[in-house]
Enzyme design. Sequence first.
Site, PDB file in Angstrom:
ATOM      1  N   ASP A 392      34.299  84.992 118.599  1.00 51.94           N
ATOM      2  CA  ASP A 392      34.999  85.216 117.340  1.00 51.94           C
ATOM      3  C   ASP A 392      35.508  86.657 117.345  1.00 51.94           C
ATOM      4  O   ASP A 392      34.728  87.604 117.214  1.00 51.94           O
ATOM      5  CB  ASP A 392      34.031  84.986 116.168  1.00 51.94           C
ATOM      6  N   HIS A 393      36.826  86.810 117.493  1.00 50.13           N
ATOM      7  CA  HIS A 393      37.384  88.149 117.681  1.00 50.13           C
ATOM      8  C   HIS A 393      37.331  88.989 116.415  1.00 50.13           C
ATOM      9  O   HIS A 393      37.575  90.210 116.461  1.00 50.13           O
ATOM     10  CB  HIS A 393      38.837  88.051 118.179  1.00 50.13           C
ATOM     11  N   ARG A 394      37.012  88.393 115.268  1.00 53.77           N
ATOM     12  CA  ARG A 394      36.807  89.179 114.047  1.00 53.77           C
ATOM     13  C   ARG A 394      35.516  89.981 114.134  1.00 53.77           C
ATOM     14  O   ARG A 394      35.387  91.056 113.544  1.00 53.77           O
ATOM     15  CB  ARG A 394      36.743  88.263 112.821  1.00 53.77           C
TER      16      ARG A 394
END
Length: 420
Positions: A392-394
């Site tokens: 999850d790049h967040r």
Amino acid sequence: MPIEIKMPALSPTMEEGTLAKWLVKEGDTVKSGDILAEIETDKATMEFETIDEGTIVKLSVPEGSDGVKVGAVIALLQGEDEGDAPAPKAEAKPKEQPKAEVAPAKAQVAEEKAASTAPVKSEGDRVKASPLARRIAEQQGVDLGQVKGSGPGGRVVKADLAGATPGAAQPAPKAEAAPPPPPAAPQEAGDIPSETIKLSNMRKTIAKRLTESKQQVPHIYLTVDILLDPLLALREQLNKGLEARGIKLSVNDLLIKAQALALTEVPACNVSFAGDTLIQYKRADISVAVSIPGGLITPIIAGAEAKTVSTIATEAKELAGRAREGKLQPHEYQGGTASLSNMGMFGIKQFEAVINPPQGMILAIGAGEKRPYVVGDALQIATVMSATGSFDHRAIDGADGAKFMAAFKRLVENPLGMLA
């Protein structure tokens, strides 16, 4: 006044269920703890027990009905002593007596028993309790979060409150109704031979959650090739030593251990995204994808970084067996800090798995296959496995994801370090 028995929320993600089978009929007398029905949730078929005593006067929902919303009335129960002195109607003398005085205590109790079954929270954890137990806890000022439940899935029932110490009770939050999904466009089959297959609750939930994941979670994918021969050799030696104990390690058991240790080594990947905050976990609970009829379920190996590989093997086998039988309890498949999905046994070389929110990553394992591979400075034929991490790049930067994949590769290629 009959007591309304409502469709329970048997898991935190359950919004509706299928009333698979009634185990009672109208006219039956039941007591607290009796099993009323089998209910198919979004993950499994579970038994539903009554917490009240009396006679079943009506089954409002036929067995086999699906799409029954949580909180919908599914049956009516007449209390044991309610037939002798029925409550007078409040409309009889509206001007002479206040409404509270017209309705006797028995009617008030019945109304309270029909309260919502929405679970309460205590210290961040979801607490399940029967409506009767919840009412008694409120009257006595007992914090349900401090009471150990003996009902199905740890549900707190009336008997658990005997001798409970009064404390600050938490009010039950009101469950918000989920908006109905948009209607799907009909698919024209034309002249092609076909059949229409009704989706199970599990398949509906999988479709909903994975769609939300791909729409809302920005995935980043990182792949490494891993030399598998050292791990295969160690597994063979360990299995010889464990044979007398009836334990047989799979490659997956060792990969679970490697993933858990890599997460503790790179804690920036053992996280979940929560709006304007990150939740960083202090242990690695690995959700292991298991294929079952009609869908997929992810039983959890809790604290895998601290467990021996033999313990992981024993737990994984037992959990997978009960998962295929539909006998897992919600706490055994809900939660986890990261997931692992292995499709190597199907000959899949490499794939990218969809993240299971709120987790921040999932590891996708491909098949170990013979490939030309440089070992040292020499080109050899070796057993090589491709592993892909979805992050999850967040919550997880690419650099941290790369550190995790490097740690996982090093542990698998030097597996003795996992036994230290």
